[in-house]
Design a protein around this motif. Sequence first.
Motif, PDB file in Angstrom:
ATOM      1  N   ALA A 128       0.844  -1.191   0.000  1.00  0.00           N
ATOM      2  CA  ALA A 128       0.000   0.000   0.000  1.00  0.00           C
ATOM      3  C   ALA A 128       0.888   1.253   0.000  1.00  0.00           C
ATOM      4  O   ALA A 128       2.038   1.220   0.433  1.00  0.00           O
ATOM      5  CB  ALA A 128      -0.911  -0.005   1.219  1.00  0.00           C
ATOM      6  N   THR A 129       0.342   2.352  -0.487  1.00  0.00           N
ATOM      7  CA  THR A 129       1.108   3.596  -0.587  1.00  0.00           C
ATOM      8  C   THR A 129       0.307   4.761   0.000  1.00  0.00           C
ATOM      9  O   THR A 129      -0.924   4.760  -0.005  1.00  0.00           O
ATOM     10  CB  THR A 129       1.469   3.917  -2.045  1.00  0.00           C
ATOM     11  OG1 THR A 129       0.276   3.935  -2.841  1.00  0.00           O
ATOM     12  CG2 THR A 129       2.426   2.878  -2.617  1.00  0.00           C
ATOM     13  N   LYS A 130       1.041   5.759   0.481  1.00  0.00           N
ATOM     14  CA  LYS A 130       0.389   6.926   1.064  1.00  0.00           C
ATOM     15  C   LYS A 130       1.315   8.132   0.992  1.00  0.00           C
ATOM     16  O   LYS A 130       2.509   8.024   1.257  1.00  0.00           O
ATOM     17  CB  LYS A 130       0.013   6.633   2.527  1.00  0.00           C
ATOM     18  CG  LYS A 130      -0.675   7.787   3.246  1.00  0.00           C
ATOM     19  CD  LYS A 130      -1.271   7.352   4.587  1.00  0.00           C
ATOM     20  CE  LYS A 130      -0.230   6.905   5.574  1.00  0.00           C
ATOM     21  NZ  LYS A 130      -0.812   6.636   6.917  1.00  0.00           N
ATOM     22  N   LYS A 153      -1.094  14.220 -12.692  1.00  0.00           N
ATOM     23  CA  LYS A 153      -1.359  15.249 -11.688  1.00  0.00           C
ATOM     24  C   LYS A 153      -2.643  14.978 -10.908  1.00  0.00           C
ATOM     25  O   LYS A 153      -2.728  15.243  -9.701  1.00  0.00           O
ATOM     26  CB  LYS A 153      -1.433  16.625 -12.360  1.00  0.00           C
ATOM     27  CG  LYS A 153      -1.468  17.795 -11.400  1.00  0.00           C
ATOM     28  CD  LYS A 153      -0.116  18.053 -10.775  1.00  0.00           C
ATOM     29  CE  LYS A 153       0.809  18.775 -11.736  1.00  0.00           C
ATOM     30  NZ  LYS A 153       2.083  19.189 -11.106  1.00  0.00           N
ATOM     31  N   THR A 154      -3.663  14.446 -11.587  1.00  0.00           N
ATOM     32  CA  THR A 154      -4.941  14.214 -10.912  1.00  0.00           C
ATOM     33  C   THR A 154      -4.815  13.167  -9.821  1.00  0.00           C
ATOM     34  O   THR A 154      -5.267  13.358  -8.688  1.00  0.00           O
ATOM     35  CB  THR A 154      -6.019  13.785 -11.917  1.00  0.00           C
ATOM     36  OG1 THR A 154      -6.186  14.825 -12.897  1.00  0.00           O
ATOM     37  CG2 THR A 154      -7.348  13.524 -11.236  1.00  0.00           C
ATOM     38  N   ALA A 155      -4.193  12.034 -10.144  1.00  0.00           N
ATOM     39  CA  ALA A 155      -4.010  10.978  -9.145  1.00  0.00           C
ATOM     40  C   ALA A 155      -3.079  11.436  -8.033  1.00  0.00           C
ATOM     41  O   ALA A 155      -3.297  11.120  -6.860  1.00  0.00           O
ATOM     42  CB  ALA A 155      -3.476   9.712  -9.803  1.00  0.00           C
ATOM     43  N   GLU A 170      -3.462  -2.491  -5.937  1.00  0.00           N
ATOM     44  CA  GLU A 170      -4.277  -2.511  -7.159  1.00  0.00           C
ATOM     45  C   GLU A 170      -4.444  -1.107  -7.711  1.00  0.00           C
ATOM     46  O   GLU A 170      -4.314  -0.885  -8.922  1.00  0.00           O
ATOM     47  CB  GLU A 170      -5.644  -3.125  -6.850  1.00  0.00           C
ATOM     48  CG  GLU A 170      -6.567  -3.198  -8.055  1.00  0.00           C
ATOM     49  CD  GLU A 170      -7.939  -3.754  -7.714  1.00  0.00           C
ATOM     50  OE1 GLU A 170      -8.702  -4.076  -8.644  1.00  0.00           O
ATOM     51  OE2 GLU A 170      -8.261  -3.866  -6.508  1.00  0.00           O
ATOM     52  N   TRP A 171      -4.712  -0.144  -6.825  1.00  0.00           N
ATOM     53  CA  TRP A 171      -4.835   1.259  -7.253  1.00  0.00           C
ATOM     54  C   TRP A 171      -3.515   1.742  -7.855  1.00  0.00           C
ATOM     55  O   TRP A 171      -3.509   2.407  -8.903  1.00  0.00           O
ATOM     56  CB  TRP A 171      -5.207   2.129  -6.053  1.00  0.00           C
ATOM     57  CG  TRP A 171      -5.441   3.574  -6.384  1.00  0.00           C
ATOM     58  CD1 TRP A 171      -6.635   4.174  -6.667  1.00  0.00           C
ATOM     59  CD2 TRP A 171      -4.446   4.616  -6.473  1.00  0.00           C
ATOM     60  NE1 TRP A 171      -6.450   5.513  -6.928  1.00  0.00           N
ATOM     61  CE2 TRP A 171      -5.122   5.810  -6.814  1.00  0.00           C
ATOM     62  CE3 TRP A 171      -3.074   4.655  -6.285  1.00  0.00           C
ATOM     63  CZ2 TRP A 171      -4.447   7.027  -6.972  1.00  0.00           C
ATOM     64  CZ3 TRP A 171      -2.404   5.856  -6.462  1.00  0.00           C
ATOM     65  CH2 TRP A 171      -3.087   7.023  -6.796  1.00  0.00           C
ATOM     66  N   SER A 172      -2.418   1.407  -7.205  1.00  0.00           N
ATOM     67  CA  SER A 172      -1.105   1.851  -7.695  1.00  0.00           C
ATOM     68  C   SER A 172      -0.781   1.263  -9.062  1.00  0.00           C
ATOM     69  O   SER A 172      -0.167   1.930  -9.897  1.00  0.00           O
ATOM     70  CB  SER A 172      -0.016   1.480  -6.678  1.00  0.00           C
ATOM     71  OG  SER A 172      -0.138   2.253  -5.512  1.00  0.00           O
TER      72      SER A 172
END
Length: 251
Positions: A128-130, A153-155, A170-172
């Motif tokens: 996971a990332t933050k 830029k949006t993400a 999964e998002w990354s």
Amino acid sequence: MEGTINTTIENKIATIAFYHPASNSFPSTQLQKLTDAIRLAGENEQVSIIVLKSEGNGAFCAGASFDELLAVSNLEEGKLFFSGFANVINAMRNCPKLIVGRIHGKAVGGGVGIVAACDYTFATNNAATKLSELAIGIGPFVIEPAVSRKIGKTAMTGMTLAATEWKSAEWSQENGLFTKTFETTTELDEALNSFTENLSSYNPEALNEIKKVIWEGTEHWEQLLYERAAISGKLVLSDFTINALNQFKTK
């Protein structure tokens, strides 16, 4: 608590492994050692590919050292500390060798910037990332160009403003931060080894030229990242940030 940076070379593949007992976070000395290791591997004619990884089974990288952030006492010290991340990202960008990231666990803040500066990434589903910087009164200013270049830029804005929210592997992958994801580190390492073995067999000149193409349009980072370091260096001196860092440390 001291960290380590170790480089091993086998079959034209240089593996740079970093470790720090505080969740693989980075004090300034560790950032400089990583910068030097990347530059040396890039200059080594016996190396075609670089694998960047961290040690242990916990976090991939927890970002900046909170202890060192709290020790910053003036603007120059603040800029100097955050310039450490600028140095690493610019070393990765300028390195003539392709850099493949092995992300086995969570990445926070500057750790996300290091992931974004890799040319290709393998990660586990636990990675996971933050971008938590706003929550402690600063912002991901130095690493933003690398993150925005990779995910848009949006993400990047979504990650930055949701400073307490973890993004899944999964998002990354969907947003381009991770190239491939795997259920286990065993599966990751099998795929990583196969990929890098193939890549290291290709024409070194072609690999070098494609690296240049990948990073086209980033030449201004030589100045930009250090301007951003000055912004972070100023903000880390604020009462808000000092209080927030102390609260995080006591959790």
